[in-house]
Design a protein around this motif. Structure first.
Motif, PDB file in Angstrom:
ATOM      1  N   LEU A 204       0.863  -1.176   0.000  1.00  0.00           N
ATOM      2  CA  LEU A 204       0.000   0.000   0.000  1.00  0.00           C
ATOM      3  C   LEU A 204       0.902   1.230   0.000  1.00  0.00           C
ATOM      4  CD1 LEU A 204      -2.598   1.675   0.423  1.00  0.00           C
ATOM      5  CD2 LEU A 204      -2.483   1.096   2.855  1.00  0.00           C
ATOM      6  N   LEU A 205       0.817   2.033  -1.067  1.00  0.00           N
ATOM      7  CA  LEU A 205       1.661   3.224  -1.203  1.00  0.00           C
ATOM      8  C   LEU A 205       0.914   4.431  -0.660  1.00  0.00           C
ATOM      9  CD1 LEU A 205       2.804   2.706  -4.943  1.00  0.00           C
ATOM     10  CD2 LEU A 205       3.668   1.595  -2.852  1.00  0.00           C
ATOM     11  N   LEU A 206       1.535   5.137   0.286  1.00  0.00           N
ATOM     12  CA  LEU A 206       0.877   6.285   0.901  1.00  0.00           C
ATOM     13  C   LEU A 206       1.733   7.529   0.684  1.00  0.00           C
ATOM     14  CD1 LEU A 206      -0.146   4.475   4.210  1.00  0.00           C
ATOM     15  CD2 LEU A 206      -1.688   5.140   2.351  1.00  0.00           C
ATOM     16  N   LEU A 207       1.166   8.504  -0.033  1.00  0.00           N
ATOM     17  CA  LEU A 207       1.924   9.705  -0.357  1.00  0.00           C
ATOM     18  C   LEU A 207       1.839  10.718   0.773  1.00  0.00           C
ATOM     19  CD1 LEU A 207       0.833   8.454  -3.214  1.00  0.00           C
ATOM     20  CD2 LEU A 207       1.922  10.489  -4.104  1.00  0.00           C
ATOM     21  N   ASP A 208       2.969  11.341   1.047  1.00  0.00           N
ATOM     22  CA  ASP A 208       3.096  12.198   2.225  1.00  0.00           C
ATOM     23  C   ASP A 208       3.782  13.495   1.818  1.00  0.00           C
ATOM     24  OD1 ASP A 208       3.810  13.329   4.647  1.00  0.00           O
ATOM     25  OD2 ASP A 208       5.215  11.737   5.206  1.00  0.00           O
ATOM     26  N   SER A 209       3.086  14.615   1.984  1.00  0.00           N
ATOM     27  CA  SER A 209       3.653  15.903   1.543  1.00  0.00           C
ATOM     28  C   SER A 209       4.494  16.573   2.624  1.00  0.00           C
ATOM     29  CB  SER A 209       2.526  16.853   1.120  1.00  0.00           C
ATOM     30  OG  SER A 209       1.804  17.273   2.271  1.00  0.00           O
ATOM     31  N   ASP A 210       4.610  15.937   3.772  1.00  0.00           N
ATOM     32  CA  ASP A 210       5.333  16.571   4.884  1.00  0.00           C
ATOM     33  C   ASP A 210       6.840  16.370   4.719  1.00  0.00           C
ATOM     34  OD1 ASP A 210       5.925  17.828   7.225  1.00  0.00           O
ATOM     35  OD2 ASP A 210       5.379  16.139   8.507  1.00  0.00           O
ATOM     36  N   VAL A 211       7.402  17.021   3.707  1.00  0.00           N
ATOM     37  CA  VAL A 211       8.833  16.872   3.428  1.00  0.00           C
ATOM     38  C   VAL A 211       9.491  18.242   3.322  1.00  0.00           C
ATOM     39  CG1 VAL A 211       8.553  14.665   2.221  1.00  0.00           C
ATOM     40  CG2 VAL A 211       8.444  16.783   0.913  1.00  0.00           C
ATOM     41  N   ALA A 212      10.793  18.281   3.600  1.00  0.00           N
ATOM     42  CA  ALA A 212      11.519  19.559   3.646  1.00  0.00           C
ATOM     43  C   ALA A 212      11.545  20.275   2.295  1.00  0.00           C
ATOM     44  CB  ALA A 212      12.939  19.319   4.145  1.00  0.00           C
ATOM     45  N   LYS A 213      11.421  19.512   1.194  1.00  0.00           N
ATOM     46  CA  LYS A 213      11.450  20.148  -0.128  1.00  0.00           C
ATOM     47  C   LYS A 213      10.248  21.058  -0.365  1.00  0.00           C
ATOM     48  CE  LYS A 213      12.603  17.142  -3.632  1.00  0.00           C
ATOM     49  NZ  LYS A 213      13.986  16.928  -4.066  1.00  0.00           N
ATOM     50  N   ASN A 214       9.181  20.865   0.402  1.00  0.00           N
ATOM     51  CA  ASN A 214       7.973  21.685   0.205  1.00  0.00           C
ATOM     52  C   ASN A 214       8.033  22.953   1.035  1.00  0.00           C
ATOM     53  OD1 ASN A 214       6.462  20.202  -1.625  1.00  0.00           O
ATOM     54  ND2 ASN A 214       5.639  18.858  -0.028  1.00  0.00           N
ATOM     55  N   ASP A 215       7.319  23.990   0.572  1.00  0.00           N
ATOM     56  CA  ASP A 215       7.184  25.167   1.427  1.00  0.00           C
ATOM     57  C   ASP A 215       6.157  24.843   2.521  1.00  0.00           C
ATOM     58  OD1 ASP A 215       4.592  25.525   0.358  1.00  0.00           O
ATOM     59  OD2 ASP A 215       5.357  26.780  -1.269  1.00  0.00           O
ATOM     60  N   GLU A 216       6.039  25.761   3.475  1.00  0.00           N
ATOM     61  CA  GLU A 216       5.172  25.515   4.633  1.00  0.00           C
ATOM     62  C   GLU A 216       3.766  25.079   4.222  1.00  0.00           C
ATOM     63  OE1 GLU A 216       5.426  25.237   7.984  1.00  0.00           O
ATOM     64  OE2 GLU A 216       7.519  25.117   7.348  1.00  0.00           O
ATOM     65  N   ALA A 217       3.209  25.781   3.220  1.00  0.00           N
ATOM     66  CA  ALA A 217       1.821  25.517   2.845  1.00  0.00           C
ATOM     67  C   ALA A 217       1.679  24.130   2.214  1.00  0.00           C
ATOM     68  CB  ALA A 217       1.327  26.589   1.888  1.00  0.00           C
ATOM     69  N   THR A 218       2.578  23.792   1.308  1.00  0.00           N
ATOM     70  CA  THR A 218       2.410  22.505   0.626  1.00  0.00           C
ATOM     71  C   THR A 218       2.752  21.331   1.551  1.00  0.00           C
ATOM     72  OG1 THR A 218       4.462  23.137  -0.460  1.00  0.00           O
ATOM     73  CG2 THR A 218       2.519  23.030  -1.830  1.00  0.00           C
ATOM     74  N   ARG A 219       3.553  21.589   2.570  1.00  0.00           N
ATOM     75  CA  ARG A 219       3.804  20.517   3.546  1.00  0.00           C
ATOM     76  C   ARG A 219       2.499  20.058   4.177  1.00  0.00           C
ATOM     77  NH1 ARG A 219       9.514  20.881   6.635  1.00  0.00           N
ATOM     78  NH2 ARG A 219       8.848  18.893   7.490  1.00  0.00           N
ATOM     79  N   LEU A 220       1.542  20.985   4.254  1.00  0.00           N
ATOM     80  CA  LEU A 220       0.291  20.677   4.961  1.00  0.00           C
ATOM     81  C   LEU A 220      -0.785  20.053   4.065  1.00  0.00           C
ATOM     82  CD1 LEU A 220       0.022  23.806   7.281  1.00  0.00           C
ATOM     83  CD2 LEU A 220       0.766  21.486   7.856  1.00  0.00           C
ATOM     84  N   VAL A 221      -0.444  19.768   2.817  1.00  0.00           N
ATOM     85  CA  VAL A 221      -1.470  19.206   1.926  1.00  0.00           C
ATOM     86  C   VAL A 221      -2.031  17.906   2.504  1.00  0.00           C
ATOM     87  CG1 VAL A 221      -1.845  18.126  -0.327  1.00  0.00           C
ATOM     88  CG2 VAL A 221      -0.714  20.342  -0.184  1.00  0.00           C
ATOM     89  N   THR A 222      -1.171  17.078   3.051  1.00  0.00           N
ATOM     90  CA  THR A 222      -1.687  15.819   3.633  1.00  0.00           C
ATOM     91  C   THR A 222      -1.811  15.932   5.150  1.00  0.00           C
ATOM     92  OG1 THR A 222       0.568  14.936   3.642  1.00  0.00           O
ATOM     93  CG2 THR A 222      -0.832  14.301   1.799  1.00  0.00           C
ATOM     94  N   ASP A 223      -2.240  17.099   5.644  1.00  0.00           N
ATOM     95  CA  ASP A 223      -2.315  17.252   7.107  1.00  0.00           C
ATOM     96  C   ASP A 223      -3.416  16.416   7.740  1.00  0.00           C
ATOM     97  OD1 ASP A 223      -4.349  18.798   6.049  1.00  0.00           O
ATOM     98  OD2 ASP A 223      -4.023  20.519   7.347  1.00  0.00           O
ATOM     99  N   ARG A 224      -4.569  16.396   7.129  1.00  0.00           N
ATOM    100  CA  ARG A 224      -5.650  15.607   7.713  1.00  0.00           C
ATOM    101  C   ARG A 224      -6.656  15.178   6.651  1.00  0.00           C
ATOM    102  NH1 ARG A 224      -8.184  20.558  11.248  1.00  0.00           N
ATOM    103  NH2 ARG A 224      -6.096  20.499  12.164  1.00  0.00           N
ATOM    104  N   LEU A 225      -7.476  14.199   7.019  1.00  0.00           N
ATOM    105  CA  LEU A 225      -8.448  13.611   6.107  1.00  0.00           C
ATOM    106  C   LEU A 225      -9.678  14.514   5.997  1.00  0.00           C
ATOM    107  CD1 LEU A 225      -9.263  11.047   4.516  1.00  0.00           C
ATOM    108  CD2 LEU A 225      -9.802   9.977   6.681  1.00  0.00           C
ATOM    109  N   TYR A 226     -10.083  14.823   4.790  1.00  0.00           N
ATOM    110  CA  TYR A 226     -11.288  15.617   4.531  1.00  0.00           C
ATOM    111  C   TYR A 226     -11.337  16.913   5.330  1.00  0.00           C
ATOM    112  CZ  TYR A 226     -12.877  11.089   2.729  1.00  0.00           C
ATOM    113  OH  TYR A 226     -12.981   9.909   2.083  1.00  0.00           O
ATOM    114  N   GLY A 227     -10.200  17.602   5.445  1.00  0.00           N
ATOM    115  CA  GLY A 227     -10.239  18.874   6.167  1.00  0.00           C
ATOM    116  C   GLY A 227     -10.097  20.020   5.194  1.00  0.00           C
ATOM    117  N   GLY A 228     -10.225  21.216   5.710  1.00  0.00           N
ATOM    118  CA  GLY A 228      -9.814  22.395   4.972  1.00  0.00           C
ATOM    119  C   GLY A 228     -10.718  22.866   3.853  1.00  0.00           C
TER     120      GLY A 228
END
Ligand SMILES: *Cc1c(COP(=O)(O)O)cnc(C)c1O
Length: 857
Positions: A204-228
């Protein structure tokens, strides 16, 4: 201790009891402290303790044996390899879902959709079906629910630590993490790393945007399920769909995993996978044109719809979709062309919306709903995409959901079953439920088990209610009453699920006094255990929870009804086996399937439910009860009153009397008959193994066959199919059925011969491009056709540019008859004649009175 690490890293422990029991036995206290998570457990036991364990040959032996068992499970040929013999079967299937519920330890689900996805993967593993799962890793998953003093839901978002979970990062050959990226508007880039979970055999492949290469905003893309916000949601869905396909490619490249032939889109959230696959094909060596790329992508796509509730369908403003999709540049395609694939360009649709379900359906070779009734409801709901056909012809089939037996069957029940089963006999046969006289389980044993499961639930509920009151601000000294609530011998009803309005959490308190009287009945008391989370933005749902908690807080009933906060898989695994009766009262027909009642059935709990979802097709009069619905009543308040009254009547007059009807040994014989019947008949049918094997046989395999043909090197068939479709679309307005004659009277009887003749104008098309059909059936007094056959006519010649068609057939049903002659596209590379949505019916001419039933929209 290497075997321990192996066992902890494969999520098979979540459904393999001996492995869990083994971890628990090593240090029961630490096991409880870490929430039954083997990876966290290994991280928490002290080095001395580990050294001590590895010096104990008994323990080492057990660990090695379990590890060998795991290797064996992962390598031996299973059903898909050894029994399912079909040359077309897929080499690999990608299964995309926005949520996966595999264990409470990995809280990446909000409810039924995710748990179904988890059960799908687990059963695929058990059957050896080569699926690769694709999803997102949310830093906080769904929220944790607690209550305020006044009973309002409070959300918190504890962040997970991927390093302490059974996940490993996908890495490049040089050991550095592998990343995928997708372009965002304003020249921003969204990066993601890829975690791999092993679900038995299934990666099962799970993509995670919480990486240093992203800016603050894009790090939070995978912050929570069905939020925002909607933007946030769009970014998540692009990452899931577009990023998911890229992750699959990287995974294949780095691990040698086969490239999927089938792409299963589990609900609309992952629909953008089609965009990326179109881009790949148009950018690839063969440089396919847009039309050909669409055909290649469609040929390998399956779409599953999960909800008849319009609010449950993802819709984006066209402007928003335009902004994001234009960032994904595909040479040769305009953003408008992509947008038109998700446009609600039909009667009643909103032209300013990009609809993910519509997009999913248009991009799929096959589509399905998740129960028979839901299939029917979905055909009605999406009829406007195929307006020229009858609603029964809308190409959406159904496969009824199921649940993963080993996950949802209580260990004690499984053990009891093993005691009455021949070694090697498959558990799903439920032969152990046969009468004691034939070697099966006795009523006494089964009843004792049911009592044990209820007691386990009561204890768990008391603990949870007490903990909840502590969080609500009560002091321990005033909570002694919590240790006495509920009773291990009282008829126990359970109700737990998400809290969208249509599930009607508060129907049970529609008449609070009547419910209180039922709960506190002297001779036949009843107790109810309730749980459920509401989406934080759903004000109505949040308020329903408060109303229910408010009722349950009252002194007169608080020992008979309990609301347990933070419904999750851990709670479900004790709640569902422990109840006697599982209550489900959705507003029919809005429950697509529902699965919690299935989990109960596996444990011998009886269902008391509205005839909706799976219960509509599997209720048989002896395996539980159907709450009468007030289907025709439009006033919702009135409808609730009627259905609540029906529910109260059933509990009072039927359910409770049967439960308390005991023989001289205290066993409720009638009740046990129903328990046995539930286990024996529902047990085999509600299994996710049954569901997954149906997906394989009815959907994955035909989709794999078309995918193989239309993705072959050179794509020559694909080009010809795309050309065909373009040609047919442009020629279609010229098609007409000019003259129709039949030789069959309204009153002809079975066995009579019927003949039909038609003259058809085909414009630039040839007879082999179309099928001319007689749609023939019985007509009801209101001029609609009740059940019809569709029979192809034969082309018998051409005269003055008109093609002559004819059909002679024998009548198989009694009249009165009606018929219609129509022209539809025909090409053996299409899934069926409805694929293009085109059909031309014969004009209703006054000289052909037989053409007289209503058809299509
Ligand atoms: C099974 C399950 C669900 C799904 O319940 P439905 O009956 O489909 O509404 C939701 N949440 C949890 C924790 C479950 O175990």
């Amino acid at each position: 201790m290497k075997p321990l690490a192996n066992l902890a890293q494969n999520l098979r422990w979540s459904w393999h009891r001996p492995t869990r029991d083994f971890f628990a036995s090593l240090d029961p206290q630490v096991w409880d402290e870490v929430g039954h998570d083997p990876v966290a457990f290994l991280g928490s036991v002290s080095t001395e303790k580990l050294a001590e364990l590895s010096a104990n040959p008994d323990i080492v032996n057990q660990a090695q044996e379990l590890d060998r068992g795991l290797s064996d499970y992962l390598s031996k040929p299973l059903w898909f390899e050894s029994e399912f013999n079909n040359a077309d079967k897929p080499k690999a299937i990608a299964y995309f879902s926005a949520e996966f519920g595999i264990t409470a330890v990995l809280p990446q689900y909000s409810g039924g959709l995710g748990i179904l996805a988890g059960d799908h993967l687990k059963s695929a593993s058990d059957l050896g079906v080569p699926i690769i799962g694709v999803g997102l890793l949310y830093q906080a998953g769904y929220f944790r629910q607690s209550l305020t003093r006044e009973g309002w839901q409070r959300e918190s978002y504890p962040v997970i630590d991927p390093d302490n979970l059974p996940l490993s990062l996908l890495r490049q050959q040089d050991g550095s993490p592998a990343y995928v990226s997708i372009p965002l508007p304003d020249r921003r880039t969204l990066w993601a790393q890829i975690w791999v979970a092993k679900v038995g055999r299934i990666p099962l492949l799970l993509l995670d945007s919480d990486v240093a290469k992203n800016d603050e905003a894009t790090r939070l893309v995978t912050d929570r399920l069905y939020g925002g916000s909607k933007d946030h949601r769009m970014e998540q869905e692009l990452l899931l769909g577009v990023g998911g396909v890229k992750a699959l490619r990287l995974f294949s490249e780095l691990t040698g995993a086969p490239t999927p032939e089938v792409y299963h889109c589990n609900e609309g959230h992952a629909g953008f996978m089609a965009v990326e696959r179109i881009r790949e094909l148009m950018n690839g060596e063969e440089r396919l044109d847009f039309g050909t790329a669409i055909e290649a992508v469609r040929s390998g796509t399956l779409f599953t719809t999960h909800t008849p509730v319009p609010a449950g369908i993802d819709r984006f403003d066209r402007g928003l979709a335009q902004r994001y999709l234009s960032a994904i540049e595909i040479p040769g395609v305009t953003t408008d062309q992509i947008l038109s694939l998700g446009a609600e360009s039909y009667e009643g649709g909103d032209p300013n919306v990009f609809n993910m379900a519509v997009f999913g359906l248009r991009m799929a070779r096959m589509a399905n709903g998740v129960a028979k009734l839901h299939g029917k409801v979905s055909r009605g709901m999406f009829h406007s995409l195929w307006p020229n056909f009858d609603v029964t012809e809308v190409p959406i089939t159904s496969i009824t959901n199921g649940v993963h037996g080993p996950t949802w069957t209580d260990g004690r029940l499984a053990e009891l079953a093993r005691g009455h089963q021949d070694p090697g006999e498959h558990v799903n046969t439920y032969r152990w439920v046969r009468p004691a006289s034939e070697g099966g389980v006795s009523d006494e044993e089964l009843w004792q088990l049911r009592r044990d499961l209820r007691l386990q639930l009561v204890k768990d509920a008391r603990r949870r209610v007490k903990a909840s009151w502590l969080e609500r601000g009560a002091s321990p000294a005033e909570l002694a009453w919590c240790d006495e609530i509920l009773d291990p011998d009282t008829l126990t009803i359970g109700f737990a699920r998400r809290v969208p309005t249509y599930k009607r959490l508060t129907l049970m308190i529609n008449d609070p006094e009547r419910l209180a009287a039922i709960l506190t009945n002297k001779d036949r008391p009843v107790q109810i255990i309730v749980a459920g989370k509401s989406h934080p933005d759903d004000e109505q749902g949040v308020s329903l929870i408060q109303q229910l908690v408010h009722f349950a807080d009252q002194h007169g009933v608080r020992d008979r009804i309990a609301f347990l906060p933070n419904y999750d898989m851990d709670m479900a695994q004790i709640l569902m086996p422990g109840v006697d009766v599982w209550l489900n009262n959705p507003l029919r027909p809005l429950e697509a399937s529902g699965t919690s009642g299935m989990k109960c059935a596996l444990n011998g709990a009886l269902n008391l439910s509205i005839l909706d979802g799976w219960w509509d097709e599997l209720y048989d009069g002896r395996n539980g009860w159907a709450i009468p619905t007030a289907d025709g009543v439009d006033d919702p308040v009135r409808r609730d009153q009627i259905e609540a009254a029906g529910l109260y009547d059933l509990i009072e007059n039927t359910v409770a009397p049967r439960f308390y009807d005991r023989d001289e040994n205290g066993v409720p014989r009638h009740w046990m008959e129903m328990v046995r019947h539930t286990l024996a008949t529902l047990g085999p049918q509600v299994q996710a193994q049954r569901m997954v094997s149906e997906y394989v046989e009815k959907l994955y395999t035909p989709v794999a066959a078309s995918s193989r043909r239309l993705n072959a090197l050179g794509h020559s068939d694909t080009r010809s199919l795309a050309d065909y479709k373009a040609r047919v679309r442009s020629a279609w307005p010229q098609i007409s059925v000019n003259h129709v004659v039949s030789e069959v009277g309204d009153t002809a009887t079975v066995g009579d011969e019927a003949s039909f003749f038609a003259d058809v104008q085909l414009g630039n098309l040839r007879p082999e491009d179309v099928e001319v059909q007689v749609v023939f059936g019985r007509v009801t007094p209101d001029d609609t056709i009740s059940s019809f056959q569709t029979l192809p006519m034969n082309c018998v010649g051409e005269e003055n540019g008109l093609f002559k068609y004819q059909l002679v057939t024998t009548l198989k049903q009694a009249g009165p008859y009606g018929y219609l002659v129509r022209v539809v596209p025909h090409n053996d590379m299409m899934a069926g004649f409805t694929e293009l949505g085109l059909a031309t019916n014969a004009e209703r001419a006054s000289d052909s009175p037989e053409v007289h039933f209503n058809f299509g929209s």
